[in-house]
Design a protein around this motif. Structure first.
Motif, mmCIF file in Angstrom:
data_model
loop_
_atom_site.group_PDB
_atom_site.id
_atom_site.type_symbol
_atom_site.label_atom_id
_atom_site.label_comp_id
_atom_site.label_asym_id
_atom_site.label_seq_id
_atom_site.Cartn_x
_atom_site.Cartn_y
_atom_site.Cartn_z
ATOM 1 N N LEU A 40 1.117 2.974 3.196
ATOM 2 C CA LEU A 40 1.528 2.243 1.995
ATOM 3 C C LEU A 40 2.954 1.717 2.094
ATOM 4 O O LEU A 40 3.309 0.747 1.434
ATOM 5 C CB LEU A 40 1.417 3.157 0.767
ATOM 6 C CG LEU A 40 0.035 3.253 0.142
ATOM 7 C CD1 LEU A 40 0.011 4.372 -0.897
ATOM 8 C CD2 LEU A 40 -0.381 1.929 -0.484
ATOM 9 N N GLU A 41 3.749 2.375 2.899
ATOM 10 C CA GLU A 41 5.119 1.908 3.045
ATOM 11 C C GLU A 41 5.166 0.565 3.766
ATOM 12 O O GLU A 41 6.107 -0.198 3.601
ATOM 13 C CB GLU A 41 5.882 2.929 3.872
ATOM 14 C CG GLU A 41 7.191 3.336 3.267
ATOM 15 C CD GLU A 41 7.773 4.490 4.041
ATOM 16 O OE1 GLU A 41 8.274 4.256 5.160
ATOM 17 O OE2 GLU A 41 7.690 5.624 3.529
ATOM 18 N N ARG A 42 4.157 0.320 4.584
ATOM 19 C CA ARG A 42 4.225 -0.869 5.434
ATOM 20 C C ARG A 42 3.276 -1.994 5.067
ATOM 21 O O ARG A 42 3.513 -3.140 5.445
ATOM 22 C CB ARG A 42 3.952 -0.463 6.877
ATOM 23 C CG ARG A 42 5.015 0.447 7.422
ATOM 24 C CD ARG A 42 4.653 0.859 8.825
ATOM 25 N NE ARG A 42 5.831 1.269 9.545
ATOM 26 C CZ ARG A 42 6.365 2.489 9.460
ATOM 27 N NH1 ARG A 42 5.829 3.382 8.663
ATOM 28 N NH2 ARG A 42 7.430 2.783 10.155
ATOM 29 N N PHE A 43 2.200 -1.659 4.381
ATOM 30 C CA PHE A 43 1.199 -2.699 4.144
ATOM 31 C C PHE A 43 0.822 -2.777 2.670
ATOM 32 O O PHE A 43 0.870 -1.778 1.959
ATOM 33 C CB PHE A 43 -0.049 -2.424 4.984
ATOM 34 C CG PHE A 43 0.241 -2.287 6.443
ATOM 35 C CD1 PHE A 43 0.572 -3.401 7.210
ATOM 36 C CD2 PHE A 43 0.232 -1.047 7.052
ATOM 37 C CE1 PHE A 43 0.879 -3.274 8.554
ATOM 38 C CE2 PHE A 43 0.535 -0.906 8.398
ATOM 39 C CZ PHE A 43 0.857 -2.028 9.150
ATOM 40 N N ALA A 44 0.422 -3.985 2.276
ATOM 41 C CA ALA A 44 -0.001 -4.181 0.896
ATOM 42 C C ALA A 44 -1.308 -3.415 0.667
ATOM 43 O O ALA A 44 -2.166 -3.383 1.543
ATOM 44 C CB ALA A 44 -0.206 -5.661 0.625
ATOM 45 N N PRO A 45 -1.448 -2.834 -0.526
ATOM 46 C CA PRO A 45 -2.661 -2.052 -0.786
ATOM 47 C C PRO A 45 -3.945 -2.854 -0.573
ATOM 48 O O PRO A 45 -4.929 -2.313 -0.073
ATOM 49 C CB PRO A 45 -2.515 -1.632 -2.249
ATOM 50 C CG PRO A 45 -1.307 -2.301 -2.783
ATOM 51 C CD PRO A 45 -0.492 -2.763 -1.639
ATOM 52 N N ASP A 46 -3.928 -4.139 -0.910
ATOM 53 C CA ASP A 46 -5.160 -4.903 -0.736
ATOM 54 C C ASP A 46 -5.495 -5.160 0.729
ATOM 55 O O ASP A 46 -6.665 -5.309 1.073
ATOM 56 C CB ASP A 46 -5.103 -6.224 -1.513
ATOM 57 C CG ASP A 46 -5.423 -6.019 -2.994
ATOM 58 O OD1 ASP A 46 -5.697 -4.865 -3.395
ATOM 59 O OD2 ASP A 46 -5.400 -7.010 -3.743
ATOM 60 N N ALA A 47 -4.480 -5.229 1.576
ATOM 61 C CA ALA A 47 -4.771 -5.383 3.004
ATOM 62 C C ALA A 47 -5.453 -4.114 3.512
ATOM 63 O O ALA A 47 -6.430 -4.170 4.269
ATOM 64 C CB ALA A 47 -3.485 -5.651 3.789
ATOM 65 N N PRO A 67 0.832 7.795 2.747
ATOM 66 C CA PRO A 67 2.205 7.416 2.378
ATOM 67 C C PRO A 67 2.849 6.486 3.409
ATOM 68 O O PRO A 67 3.555 5.540 3.042
ATOM 69 C CB PRO A 67 2.941 8.758 2.326
ATOM 70 C CG PRO A 67 1.866 9.784 2.111
ATOM 71 C CD PRO A 67 0.648 9.256 2.802
ATOM 72 N N ASP A 68 2.568 6.719 4.695
ATOM 73 C CA ASP A 68 3.114 5.847 5.744
ATOM 74 C C ASP A 68 2.505 4.459 5.668
ATOM 75 O O ASP A 68 3.188 3.441 5.761
ATOM 76 C CB ASP A 68 2.788 6.394 7.142
ATOM 77 C CG ASP A 68 3.409 7.755 7.369
ATOM 78 O OD1 ASP A 68 4.355 8.083 6.638
ATOM 79 O OD2 ASP A 68 2.942 8.477 8.264
ATOM 80 N N ILE A 80 -2.714 7.254 -4.991
ATOM 81 C CA ILE A 80 -3.960 6.752 -5.563
ATOM 82 C C ILE A 80 -3.645 5.576 -6.485
ATOM 83 O O ILE A 80 -4.307 4.541 -6.470
ATOM 84 C CB ILE A 80 -4.697 7.893 -6.297
ATOM 85 C CG1 ILE A 80 -5.318 8.831 -5.261
ATOM 86 C CG2 ILE A 80 -5.758 7.360 -7.255
ATOM 87 C CD1 ILE A 80 -5.846 10.136 -5.841
ATOM 88 N N ASP A 81 -2.577 5.752 -7.228
ATOM 89 C CA ASP A 81 -2.142 4.692 -8.127
ATOM 90 C C ASP A 81 -1.703 3.455 -7.329
ATOM 91 O O ASP A 81 -2.091 2.334 -7.643
ATOM 92 C CB ASP A 81 -0.987 5.236 -8.979
ATOM 93 C CG ASP A 81 -0.534 4.234 -9.998
ATOM 94 O OD1 ASP A 81 -1.408 3.789 -10.764
ATOM 95 O OD2 ASP A 81 0.659 3.884 -10.014
ATOM 96 N N ALA A 82 -0.931 3.677 -6.290
ATOM 97 C CA ALA A 82 -0.441 2.548 -5.490
ATOM 98 C C ALA A 82 -1.591 1.807 -4.815
ATOM 99 O O ALA A 82 -1.522 0.593 -4.598
ATOM 100 C CB ALA A 82 0.558 3.035 -4.444
ATOM 101 N N LEU A 83 -2.633 2.511 -4.497
ATOM 102 C CA LEU A 83 -3.780 1.859 -3.863
ATOM 103 C C LEU A 83 -4.641 1.119 -4.873
ATOM 104 O O LEU A 83 -5.582 0.427 -4.506
ATOM 105 C CB LEU A 83 -4.650 2.899 -3.147
ATOM 106 C CG LEU A 83 -4.128 3.408 -1.808
ATOM 107 C CD1 LEU A 83 -4.884 4.667 -1.394
ATOM 108 C CD2 LEU A 83 -4.278 2.332 -0.726
#
Ligand code: MF3
Ligand code: ZN
Length: 715
Positions: free
Chosen positions: A352-359, A349-350, A89-92
């Motif tokens: 977020l590992e590959r794409f920027a949160p804003d994308a 989690p997957d 949630i924080d990473a997003l």
């Protein structure tokens, strides 16, 4: 619209609490967390006072079942996923005033007090009821421990809710019930439970709903129809050990029903937040005032938020009811075969590992399932990111900033304005109002579209003004054009902030504006620019190449899977093997491949009648073998966790089943040895995979015919 508002209105935002029984899913983000976050961020920038809360839903059978599956405690499960959810949630970039947990003691206290108040007010009463009981497991089967057929729509239902039609169910209502643990048919046994007198609130609820015509059509219609069909009292205790204890004597071995207790989390998390702020009474400003309460959730949660929770609030007295419940439809994944097979997945989690949160936020925003289901499609994600986010918004900002930095090094002064400049500045204002209006009426997809359209207008303005020509001979005029363009860049930072908080802040910083963009008022978009030096900016967003990801991730995992020739086969006839009591002999219809006979050892687990006519998955290029005197031309696939569960498919007989994303190159014949070595198993979603690649026919994924744990081997 925004100008007409007075400052400091109070907005309460409740976000449905995700069960802490697995990773967050894109669906939870698009349906609940992201729209709430956009809405909350916007209102904070409007100068309104926002209290946004949610938390981990950690009780009930979703958690205990998962714990039982893994052989760990419910607490272990809740701790693991709560931590992961908080991180994600924080990473997003999702910001809440409080993200709590239903397992904490503060929540327990608030729930017990709430419950006792309902009891005192006369809305809780005991009653003996029949509840499903599994004789082979020796226990009652609350809620999700039972699975069966929905008596209303014929879909797949759990003990407390139908997954297909969303209808909430009472114990014993599902047809053809099965124990989730052992598959046996439960019997009905008497047990005493406490009931909440929901039926007492029909009129009050309808009266409260009378002025809610501004709700999303599906939400208000669904709610009113449901109430008009008649409300029934609901059991609010369960025979479980995990949950909030019932604060009444004689109920020590029961717990409060997870839904009854989790919705109170909206209140407990508000009170907990007030405590944390050292203003323990501050929650009253939202719950006992004229604050507007918004709840963000997906459609299967509607009745709990538009009927049951409001009735509980009425029963409690002196607490605020929902103002709007902009529930979302579902996000589907038709494009999933392409990338899930590569592990890109729809789990947060997957992703977020590959794409920027804003994308991720961008694609989810313009694809929000507000009125009907929408589809997450990886190709479309790539296209929209590259064309709109990078190509339109990122490109405009980058063009303006690099050109200005290079030729001026600071924000140039604005000279005399031409009608074109005036039109551009006016568009900033008009679009800002349109975005505002869209967000306030919770049409978030529309707001995002307006934002991109504004950036597009900016690109057009630059193309028409051609600052790259002006800079040579008309440096002052060029400065004015850039100044206007920079005003637009600033406005975009402000308008983007609710949707794309990271990008909004980056733009703001690159413009050299002081402070944080999220601390600005929405109206600041229209103010002039603070003088600032400009350094050479870096691009805002990265383009995405899905093929690169596939190349990077594909390969080894699925080694060997491509050699299989898997087909859908319909069982046309089943006989007992004459010489072996574990074996059946099957005659199969494999469409274009004709008829085949195979032998399989599933007789102790399946009856002949339940097999006939079923569509299963068969390896048709397996080297034929003679099994106890009967020639077997192929092998059926089943997940095996001690007892077999057949893989079932829906395609026509003969249709091909392939590991998605793997180029099929079936060998003429494969050995049983190869088959044994293949990484065939069931994944987290209950889907059959080979080396992580989902098996699919043209209708969709292939699954075992009952639930098995992730990692169960298939052979
Ligand atoms: N955990 C529930 C779900 O995922 C939602 C609970 S919302 C709450 O469907 F408010 F009741 F917590
Ligand atoms: Zn059982």
């Amino acid at each position: 619209m925004s100008d007409r508002k007075t400052d400091g209105e109070r907005i309460f935002i409740g976000v449905a609490w995700p069960y802490a029984n697995g990773p967050l899913h894109l669906g939870t983000v698009v349906g609940c967390l992201l729209p709430a976050d956009i809405f909350g961020r916007y209102h904070r920038m409007q100068g309104n006072r926002v209290l946004m809360v949610s938390g981990s839903d950690e009780h009930g059978t979703p958690i205990t079942l998962k714990a039982e599956k893994e052989g760990v405690t419910p607490k272990d499960i809740a701790d693991r996923y709560n931590r992961q959810h908080v991180d994600n949630i924080d990473a997003l970039g999702i910001e809440l005033e409080n993200f709590s947990r239903t397992s904490n003691s503060f929540h327990r206290q608030v729930v017990q007090d709430f419950f006792l108040r309902l009891h005192e007010n006369g809305y809780i009463y005991p009653e003996t009821m029949e509840s499903p009981y599994c004789e082979s497991c020796g226990r009652f089967l609350p809620d999700r421990y039972v699975e069966g057929t929905c008596p209303y729509c014929g879909g797949t239902a759990r003990g407390d809710q139908c997954e297909d039609c969303g209808k909430t169910l009472e114990a014993g209502e599902v047809d053809d019930p099965r124990c989730k643990l052992c598959g046996e048919m439960p019997v009905m046994r008497e047990t005493e439970h406490l009931f909440f007198e929901l039926s007492a609130f029909e009129d009050e609820l309808l009266a409260w709903l009378a002025d809610k015509d501004f709700w999303r059509g599906n939400v208000i219609t669904f709610t009113r129809n449901w109430i008009r069909e008649g409300l029934e009292d609901r059991a609010v205790t369960r025979d479980l050990e995990w949950g909030v204890p019932v604060p009444l004597e004689g109920y020590e071995d029961k717990r409060l029903y997870v839904w009854f207790e989790a919705v109170m989390g909206y209140l407990s998390a508000s009170r907990e937040w007030a405590e944390q702020q050292d203003t323990p009474e501050a929650w009253r400003n939202w719950w006992q005032s004229d604050a507007r309460h918004y709840y963000f959730l997906a459609k299967d949660n509607i009745p709990f938020h538009t009927i049951i929770w409001p009735a509980m609030l009425l029963a409690h007295g002196d607490l605020r009811l929902p103002y709007d419940v902009p529930a979302n439809e579902y996000l589907t994944f038709s494009g999933e075969q392409f990338s899930k097979s590569k592990g890109i997945g729809v789990w947060i989690p997957d992703v977020l590992e590959r794409f920027a949160p804003d994308a991720i936020r961008y694609y989810l925003s313009i694809n929000m399932p507000e009125k009907h289901d929408t589809d997450w499609n990886w190709r479309d994600f790539e296209a929209k990111t590259n064309n709109e986010l990078v190509g339109t918004l990122g490109n405009f900002v980058h063009r303006v900033l690099t050109f200005t930095a290079k030729h001026y090094g600071e924000i140039p002064e604005m000279g005399k304005l031409t009608p074109d400049d005036e039109a551009m500045l006016e568009a900033i204002e008009k679009r800002g109002e349109a975005i505002s209006e869209a967000i306030e009426t919770v049409r978030l997809k529309q707001g995002m579209k307006e934002l991109i359209a504004l950036a597009q207008q900016g690109n057009r303005y630059l193309n028409e003004q051609e600052p790259w020509n002006l800079v040579k001979q008309q440096r002052e005029r060029c400065g004015t054009v850039l100044h206007v363009a920079l005003r637009l860049v600033k406005a975009l930072a402000v308008y983007a902030a609710p949707y794309l908080p990271h990008a909004g802040q980056r733009i703001w910083s690159m413009l050299g504006q002081p402070g944080q963009v999220k601390e600005q008022r929405w109206k600041a978009a229209l103010d002039g620019l603070a003088d600032a030096a400009l350094e050479t900016p870096t691009p805002l967003f990265d383009t995405i190449d899905i093929d690169d990801l596939v190349a990077e991730d594909g390969g080894d995992a699925a080694e060997g899977c491509e050699q299989l020739d898997l087909r859908v086969a319909e069982i046309s006839r089943v006989r007992e093997h004459p010489d072996a009591d574990r074996l059946y002999v099957f005659d199969l219809d494999i469409g274009g491949l004709g008829r085949r006979r195979i032998v399989a050892g599933i007789r102790p687990w399946y009856d002949e009648e339940e097999l006939e006519g079923r569509r299963i998955v068969v390896v048709v290029n397996l080297k034929p073998a003679v099994i106890r005197g009967v020639r077997s031309q192929g092998m059926l696939l089943a997940a095996d966790d001690g007892s077999p569960s057949l893989l079932v498919a829906t395609g026509e007989p003969g249709s091909v089943v392939t590991p998605a994303g793997v180029e099929a190159a079936p060998a003429d014949e494969v050995d049983i040895e190869l088959l044994r070595e293949l990484p065939l198993e069931v994944n987290e979603d209950g889907v059959a995979v080979c080396g992580g690649c989902e098996l699919r026919d043209k209708n969709g994924v292939v699954r075992p015919d009952r639930d098995v744990a992730a990692g169960t081997p298939i052979h």
